[in-house]
Design an enzyme around this catalytic site. Structure first.
Site, PDB file in Angstrom:
ATOM      1  N   SER A 154       0.870  -1.187   0.000  1.00  0.00           N
ATOM      2  CA  SER A 154       0.000   0.000   0.000  1.00  0.00           C
ATOM      3  C   SER A 154       0.898   1.225   0.000  1.00  0.00           C
ATOM      4  O   SER A 154       2.072   1.146   0.388  1.00  0.00           O
ATOM      5  CB  SER A 154      -0.853  -0.009   1.276  1.00  0.00           C
ATOM      6  OG  SER A 154      -1.460   1.252   1.484  1.00  0.00           O
ATOM      7  N   TYR A 167      -2.905  -1.264  10.482  1.00  0.00           N
ATOM      8  CA  TYR A 167      -2.817  -1.469   9.022  1.00  0.00           C
ATOM      9  C   TYR A 167      -1.482  -0.943   8.481  1.00  0.00           C
ATOM     10  O   TYR A 167      -0.768  -1.642   7.750  1.00  0.00           O
ATOM     11  CB  TYR A 167      -3.986  -0.758   8.348  1.00  0.00           C
ATOM     12  CG  TYR A 167      -4.068  -0.937   6.850  1.00  0.00           C
ATOM     13  CD1 TYR A 167      -4.698  -2.048   6.291  1.00  0.00           C
ATOM     14  CD2 TYR A 167      -3.536   0.019   5.984  1.00  0.00           C
ATOM     15  CE1 TYR A 167      -4.790  -2.201   4.917  1.00  0.00           C
ATOM     16  CE2 TYR A 167      -3.622  -0.132   4.615  1.00  0.00           C
ATOM     17  CZ  TYR A 167      -4.257  -1.242   4.076  1.00  0.00           C
ATOM     18  OH  TYR A 167      -4.336  -1.383   2.707  1.00  0.00           O
TER      19      TYR A 167
HETATM   20  P1  NAD Z   1     -11.405  -6.133  -0.501  1.00  0.00           P
HETATM   21  O1  NAD Z   1     -11.986  -6.037   0.864  1.00  0.00           O
HETATM   22  O2  NAD Z   1     -12.288  -5.963  -1.678  1.00  0.00           O
HETATM   23  O3  NAD Z   1     -10.628  -7.509  -0.661  1.00  0.00           O
HETATM   24  C1  NAD Z   1      -9.883  -8.098   0.376  1.00  0.00           C
HETATM   25  C2  NAD Z   1      -9.886  -9.593   0.154  1.00  0.00           C
HETATM   26  O4  NAD Z   1      -9.104 -10.236   1.186  1.00  0.00           O
HETATM   27  C3  NAD Z   1     -11.302 -10.189   0.245  1.00  0.00           C
HETATM   28  O5  NAD Z   1     -11.443 -11.162  -0.771  1.00  0.00           O
HETATM   29  C4  NAD Z   1     -11.307 -10.837   1.611  1.00  0.00           C
HETATM   30  O6  NAD Z   1     -12.222 -11.903   1.752  1.00  0.00           O
HETATM   31  C5  NAD Z   1      -9.860 -11.329   1.682  1.00  0.00           C
HETATM   32  N1  NAD Z   1      -9.459 -11.726   3.018  1.00  0.00           N
HETATM   33  C6  NAD Z   1      -9.600 -11.022   4.179  1.00  0.00           C
HETATM   34  N2  NAD Z   1      -9.140 -11.767   5.209  1.00  0.00           N
HETATM   35  C7  NAD Z   1      -8.696 -12.932   4.692  1.00  0.00           C
HETATM   36  C8  NAD Z   1      -8.108 -14.098   5.241  1.00  0.00           C
HETATM   37  N3  NAD Z   1      -7.884 -14.220   6.556  1.00  0.00           N
HETATM   38  N4  NAD Z   1      -7.760 -15.111   4.405  1.00  0.00           N
HETATM   39  C9  NAD Z   1      -7.995 -15.013   3.076  1.00  0.00           C
HETATM   40  N5  NAD Z   1      -8.549 -13.934   2.500  1.00  0.00           N
HETATM   41  C10 NAD Z   1      -8.892 -12.920   3.298  1.00  0.00           C
HETATM   42  O7  NAD Z   1     -10.254  -5.043  -0.523  1.00  0.00           O
HETATM   43  P2  NAD Z   1      -9.154  -4.689  -1.654  1.00  0.00           P
HETATM   44  O8  NAD Z   1      -9.108  -3.228  -1.727  1.00  0.00           O
HETATM   45  O9  NAD Z   1      -9.374  -5.478  -2.886  1.00  0.00           O
HETATM   46  O10 NAD Z   1      -7.834  -5.157  -0.904  1.00  0.00           O
HETATM   47  C11 NAD Z   1      -6.915  -6.092  -1.435  1.00  0.00           C
HETATM   48  C12 NAD Z   1      -5.512  -5.775  -0.956  1.00  0.00           C
HETATM   49  O11 NAD Z   1      -5.124  -4.502  -1.473  1.00  0.00           O
HETATM   50  C13 NAD Z   1      -5.365  -5.668   0.569  1.00  0.00           C
HETATM   51  O12 NAD Z   1      -4.130  -6.237   0.966  1.00  0.00           O
HETATM   52  C14 NAD Z   1      -5.357  -4.168   0.807  1.00  0.00           C
HETATM   53  O13 NAD Z   1      -4.662  -3.824   1.989  1.00  0.00           O
HETATM   54  C15 NAD Z   1      -4.626  -3.701  -0.430  1.00  0.00           C
HETATM   55  N6  NAD Z   1      -4.808  -2.276  -0.743  1.00  0.00           N
HETATM   56  C16 NAD Z   1      -6.029  -1.798  -1.124  1.00  0.00           C
HETATM   57  C17 NAD Z   1      -6.156  -0.436  -1.415  1.00  0.00           C
HETATM   58  C18 NAD Z   1      -7.454   0.174  -1.855  1.00  0.00           C
HETATM   59  O14 NAD Z   1      -7.506   1.415  -1.978  1.00  0.00           O
HETATM   60  N7  NAD Z   1      -8.502  -0.576  -2.114  1.00  0.00           N
HETATM   61  C19 NAD Z   1      -5.048   0.402  -1.306  1.00  0.00           C
HETATM   62  C20 NAD Z   1      -3.835  -0.139  -0.900  1.00  0.00           C
HETATM   63  C21 NAD Z   1      -3.728  -1.475  -0.633  1.00  0.00           C
END
Ligand code: NAD
Length: 269
Positions: A154, A167
């Site tokens: 991130s 986080y």
């Molecule tokens: P999201 O909530 O849509 O997806 C997160 C996924 O992780 C979901 O499928 C959820 O079920 C899964 N998950 C959660 N706990 C879990 C576990 N214990 N075992 C297996 N799967 C698990 O959110 P996203 O935005 O798609 O996030 C995906 C990644 O991207 C994360 O690591 C998040 O920190 C990172 N990220 C997202 C953003 C953003 O702006 N959306 C920015 C920076 C980083």
């Protein structure tokens, strides 16, 4: 129809692939010819929908349940993958969550959950993939490297984030997990890199974009003046997994529309 698939015949595992960024990454890898494991922990029906979409492109895909923070479940998931696809070429450590609160109110349980899923989960999956990369070695018909690991980090691996210290700590940890693995494993032809997304429009951060006021405020942090889409990250992940990026290891690619450029300083601070 992709006539020159960059990941042809490779096998990829994407954690947390039934939502948001993970879903887009899994679909993008399938579009480039990879067979894909769609990992999920809840909502099997959404994982199956991703599998069906990937398979419609003529590659194989399966949904496998596992909580990435649980060692026994992670080991079982990789064994199930090898039974179906034989091996692994690409791991995308994507699963993650937030449990936000003011620092003084943060419970140990919410601290621990975020560290367990976001950081320990990446360690457990990377260790399993590495064991298989080392056992199998390079298969030149598929890739120059013995294996590729992509960690979903991130912008908060470098930007401090009040109200989200668990986080931000997990993402700061991922940075040195990724770099230390990359240093140790490069001689074995295993490449390890991170993607640092900025604000991507997914369920994890819906409060930041679901009202016009929230979106307007968010855009003040993004010089490129648009919120990111999951597909923006899918494209970077495909490139990092492909031989086009063969000389790249130990790096975070920020895909953030300039969020890490400190836009607050653009008019003299
Ligand atoms: P999201 O909530 O849509 O997806 C997160 C996924 O992780 C979901 O499928 C959820 O079920 C899964 N998950 C959660 N706990 C879990 C576990 N214990 N075992 C297996 N799967 C698990 O959110 P996203 O935005 O798609 O996030 C995906 C990644 O991207 C994360 O690591 C998040 O920190 C990172 N990220 C997202 C953003 C953003 O702006 N959306 C920015 C920076 C980083």
């Amino acid at each position: 129809m992709n006539t020159n698939p960059r990941l042809k015949g490779q096998s990829a595992l994407v954690t947390g692939a039934n939502s948001g960024i993970g879903k887009a990454v899994a679909i993008a890898m399938g579009n480039e010819g990879a067979n894909v494991v769609v990992n999920y922990v809840t909502h099997p029906e959404t994982a199956q929908a991703v599998v069906d979409e990937i398979k419609s492109n003529g590659v194989n895909a399966i949904a496998l349940a596992a909580d990435v923070s649980k060692e026994d479940q992670v080991v079982a998931m990789f064994q199930a993958m090898y039974k179906e696809f034989g091996t692994i070429d690409i791991l995308v450590n994507n699963a993650g969550l937030q449990k936000d609160s003011a620092f003084e109110n943060m419970s140990l349980a919410d601290w621990q959950l975020v560290i367990d899923v976001n950081l320990t989960g990446q360690f457990l999956c990377a260790r399993e993939a590495t064991r298989e990369f080392l056992r199998r070695g390079v298969v030149p018909e598929r890739s120059i490297a013995a294996g590729k690991i992509i960690c979903m980090s991130s912008v908060h691996e470098v930007i401090p984030w009040g109200g989200h210290v668990n986080y931000a700590t997990s993402k700061g940890g991922i940075m040195l997990l990724m770099k230390s693995m990359a240093q140790e494993l490069a001689p074995k032809k295993i490449r390890v890199n991170s993607i640092g997304p900025g604000a991507i429009q997914t369920p994890i951060n819906h409060t930041a974009w679901e009202t016009p006021e929230a979106l307007k405020s968010l855009l003040t942090l993004i010089p490129y003046n648009r919120i990111g889409q999951p597909e923006d990250i899918g494209k970077v992940a495909v490139w990092l997994a492909s031989d086009e990026s063969d000389y790249i290891t130990g790096t975070t690619i920020f895909a953030d529309g300039g969020m890490t450029l400190y836009p607050g300083f653009s008019t003299n601070g």
